[in-house]
Structure formats: C-alpha cells, structure tokens
Design a protein around this motif. Structure first.
Motif, PDB file in Angstrom:
ATOM      1  N   MET A  47     -11.736 -24.447 -12.375  1.00 21.40           N
ATOM      2  CA  MET A  47     -10.851 -23.472 -12.727  1.00 21.40           C
ATOM      3  C   MET A  47      -9.508 -23.328 -11.816  1.00 21.40           C
ATOM      4  O   MET A  47      -8.867 -22.600 -12.226  1.00 21.40           O
ATOM      5  N   ASP A  48      -9.371 -24.500 -10.754  1.00 22.55           N
ATOM      6  CA  ASP A  48      -8.180 -24.621 -10.052  1.00 22.55           C
ATOM      7  C   ASP A  48      -7.223 -25.049 -11.161  1.00 22.55           C
ATOM      8  O   ASP A  48      -7.022 -26.143 -11.775  1.00 22.55           O
ATOM      9  N   GLU A  49      -6.065 -24.203 -11.118  1.00 21.57           N
ATOM     10  CA  GLU A  49      -4.789 -24.689 -12.019  1.00 21.57           C
ATOM     11  C   GLU A  49      -4.119 -26.045 -11.636  1.00 21.57           C
ATOM     12  O   GLU A  49      -3.354 -26.512 -12.518  1.00 21.57           O
ATOM     13  N   ARG A  50      -4.623 -26.486 -10.407  1.00 24.31           N
ATOM     14  CA  ARG A  50      -4.076 -27.931 -10.212  1.00 24.31           C
ATOM     15  C   ARG A  50      -5.013 -29.282 -10.294  1.00 24.31           C
ATOM     16  O   ARG A  50      -4.815 -30.101 -10.206  1.00 24.31           O
ATOM     17  N   VAL A  51      -6.305 -28.645 -10.623  1.00 25.24           N
ATOM     18  CA  VAL A  51      -7.096 -29.672 -11.242  1.00 25.24           C
ATOM     19  C   VAL A  51      -6.993 -29.876 -12.661  1.00 25.24           C
ATOM     20  O   VAL A  51      -6.874 -30.716 -13.249  1.00 25.24           O
ATOM     21  N   ILE A  52      -7.162 -28.795 -13.558  1.00 23.12           N
ATOM     22  CA  ILE A  52      -6.942 -28.678 -14.939  1.00 23.12           C
ATOM     23  C   ILE A  52      -5.712 -27.702 -15.108  1.00 23.12           C
ATOM     24  O   ILE A  52      -5.903 -26.527 -15.310  1.00 23.12           O
ATOM     25  N   ASP A  53      -4.593 -28.185 -15.116  1.00 22.75           N
ATOM     26  CA  ASP A  53      -3.529 -27.848 -15.379  1.00 22.75           C
ATOM     27  C   ASP A  53      -2.991 -27.529 -16.952  1.00 22.75           C
ATOM     28  O   ASP A  53      -2.020 -28.021 -16.944  1.00 22.75           O
ATOM     29  N   PRO A  55      -2.924 -23.570 -19.465  1.00 22.93           N
ATOM     30  CA  PRO A  55      -2.791 -22.295 -19.280  1.00 22.93           C
ATOM     31  C   PRO A  55      -3.912 -21.636 -19.222  1.00 22.93           C
ATOM     32  O   PRO A  55      -5.190 -22.283 -19.649  1.00 22.93           O
ATOM     33  N   LEU A  56      -4.283 -20.544 -18.680  1.00 26.78           N
ATOM     34  CA  LEU A  56      -5.427 -20.131 -18.042  1.00 26.78           C
ATOM     35  C   LEU A  56      -6.529 -19.615 -19.216  1.00 26.78           C
ATOM     36  O   LEU A  56      -7.751 -20.027 -19.129  1.00 26.78           O
ATOM     37  N   TRP A  57      -5.824 -19.516 -20.409  1.00 27.06           N
ATOM     38  CA  TRP A  57      -6.963 -19.019 -21.674  1.00 27.06           C
ATOM     39  C   TRP A  57      -7.485 -20.581 -21.939  1.00 27.06           C
ATOM     40  O   TRP A  57      -8.621 -20.623 -22.484  1.00 27.06           O
TER      41      TRP A  57
END
Length: 361
Positions: A47-53, A55-57
């Motif tokens: 859930m790290d945005e720099r791992v799976i970059d 959008p949150l949804w």
C-alpha cells in the motif's frame, strides 16, 4: 559587545555538543511466517504509494481486493522455507550488522525497518532517548529507487517533523559506485567463488516497473529504458536505478577482470502485468540452461542482506529452474550481510560523516 560575544560562544558550544547517532534502515519482514502476519506485512508494503504507484482507489483494489486475498498463503509458505530458528533472516542479519558496527564506532547505532514492527519512529526514539539530536540515516540499499531509498527518506522526514522537530537528520546517498564499496563487494564475490568452478556469473537485481525509472528522470527526457541511455552520461543517473545497477555490474566485472560473455545482468521479483526492467532473472536462468550452460553462479547486489528474494527466489526457485533446463551446478553468492569488510566500510563512512559534520559546523 560582551553579550554578543558570549552569545556566539554559547551557540558554538551548543553546536559542538550536539550528540550524534546512527540509524541503519533495511526493508523489513513479517513478524512470523504465519499467513496473518504475512498479510499484515504485505498490506503495509504494497500500500506504499512508492511501491505500487497508482491512485489510492486503484491501489486499494489491486492490493486489498486482489493480492491480499490470494498471495499471503503462498508468501507464508515461501517465508517458512527460509525462516531461521532465531527469526527472519533479514532481521537477524541486520541485527548482527548493527551489533558489529556499534563495536566499531563511538556513536549509538539503532536499527529500523521501513515495513513491519521495527519502525523508523521507534529507531529514532531509541536514539533520542540516548540524548541524540543529530542522526546519520543509512538506507541499506546500494542503489537509489523509489521503492527503497526514497520511501525511507520521505517517511523519516515525515516522522521527524511530526515527532522530533528538533532532530537533525542527514543521510548516506546511494553508494553503488563508491570505489571502497566496489572493492568490498568484489572481494566478497571473489572469495565465495574461489573454490567454485563456474561458467557464467549472473548479477540479479531486484526489479522495478519501467515507469519508476522515467518518473525519477530529472531531465524528463534522458531515460529511454534501452541499452544506450544507461551508458550515456547524464544528471538523470543520480536517481536512475537501472543505470546504477548497470554500473555495479560494469565496475565489479572490471575489478575482477571478468571476460566479456562470462557475466550478465537481470532483474527479479516482478509483480503485475506492467513492463518491468528486463531481462527477467527467471527467464535468463531458463535461457542459460537451455543454451547448454552447466555451471551458473548468481550474485544479488541490490541487497546487502540475504532475505526472501535471495534465499528463496534465487537459491531455491532459481536453482530448480536451472536444473530443470539441464544445468548441473548452481552457486548462490551470499550478500555482504555482516561481513567484516562491509562492517569496517560502514564504520569508516560513519566516522567520515561525523568528522565532516563537525568540521563543516
């Protein structure tokens, strides 16, 4: 005049009395190979945005809607294969490294993980409780990447602002091309291959999506994800993971006098359907076996500590693929782990930092 002079003296005394500390930061690990602990760990990691970059949804849909409903059980089985009696190999090795470095320097050394229960906040708190107000943060990754170094530095700064506003933090930049690091890495590889008869040395690096490379291209035009841009000088290389991997291979091959055609590079651990850096390690091992190669050695220079990706994905899955393709001898070269030369190098960098910081002030 007297008051001004006294104020200056007091200021300098305060600066020079700053207490220094070291925070080593590695990736992290589940608390156990139990599927529940693995699921909790994967949730934080993916859930790290720099791992799976994305959008949150979309990240919620991919991670919590799909991956966490299918992958934890298989990942737990993989962790069980490599789990040590003392615990997670990555954690145990990192703790050994911390203890050895602590013996070499006069500053408190703490250990933290980007993901899992050994948090960066706890690591900083440990140092602050010892009176530290200036921290040298060392991400234990030779190359810069969004999903490794960057996410550590960003989180550490967020924690500093929120919980330790008076704490000063500086960090060790990517050290992939430092001559002393290349010396230590090359010597380790040479030592472990000394008694081995091998035909090809494969440098296997952790993979990242191609879009990560382009996102961190500060020139916005240099990175083409082809064979030419990595060897063409550019400011983009400061944050280009692929270039830094290519350079490690080139520098080590040069140091060890490896002959052209007897070594190559590949990338492992891809996830999803987006294009990742190539060639892929599993397919490279398969191809080498099909081509008749009988003796293969693999080194993993994106990691300084052995972990799931090296102990299971390479040493177990990789060897199985090689044997299935007709290969006979498969050698996995350990990471630097708590090697004495690596410990000494970290201690040297720490002492250089401490001296430079004091001199600069």
């Amino acid at each position: 005049m007297y008051r001004i002079t006294l104020s200056i003296v007091l200021l300098y005394l305060k600066i020079y009395s700053m207490s220094k500390g070291i925070l080593l930061v590695n990736l992290g690990s589940p608390d156990s190979p139990d599927p529940k602990d693995v699921k909790r760990y994967l949730d934080e990691f993916l859930m790290d945005e720099r791992v799976i970059d994305v959008p949150l949804w979309a990240r919620n849909l991919i991670v919590r809607g799909i991956i966490l409903n299918t992958r934890p059980k298989a990942s737990a089985e993989a962790y069980k294969k490599i789990w040590w009696e003392e615990g997670s190999p990555l954690i145990v090795i990192s703790e050994r490294l911390q203890e050895k470095v602590q013996q070499k320097v006069d500053y408190p050394v703490a250990l933290a993980m980007r993901y899992g229960s050994m948090t960066i906040k706890d690591g900083l708190q440990e140092l602050v409780d010892k009176g530290v107000d200036e921290v040298f943060l060392i991400p234990l990754y030779p190359q810069f990447a969004m999903a490794t170094t960057e996410t550590i530095l960003v989180l550490a700064e967020e924690i500093r602002k929120q919980h330790f506003p008076n704490l000063k933090i500086s960090d060790l930049p990517a050290f992939y091309n430092k001559p002393d690091y290349i010396d230590v890495l090359s010597e380790s590889i040479s030592k472990h291959l000394e008694a081995k008869d091998y035909e090809h040395l494969l440098f296997s690096y952790h993979g990242v999506p191609e879009r990560h490379i382009k996102k961190r291209d500060i020139t916005k035009s240099h990175c083409k994800i082809d064979r030419s841009c990595c060897s063409t000088p550019s400011p983009a290389h400061e944050f280009c993971y692929k270039h830094q991997c290519v350079e490690v291979t080139r520098l080590v091959a040069e140091k060890l006098n490896l002959k052209e055609g007897t070594y190559s590079s590949s990338f492992q651990s891809r996830l999803g359907f987006d294009p990742w850096l190539q060639p892929y390690t599993d397919r490279t091992i398969e191809r080498l076996g099909k081509e008749g190669l009988k003796k293969l050695a693999v080194v993993t220079p994106a990691f300084v500590s052995d972990c799931l990706e090296t102990l299971e994905e390479i040493a177990m899955e990789g060897e199985e693929i090689f044997h299935e393709m007709g290969g006979k001898e498969f050698t996995t070269i350990p990471c630097l782990n708590d090697d004495e030369n690596w410990v000494n190098l970290l201690a040297n960098w720490i002492n250089e930092w401490a001296t430079t910081e004091t001199t600069t002030v």
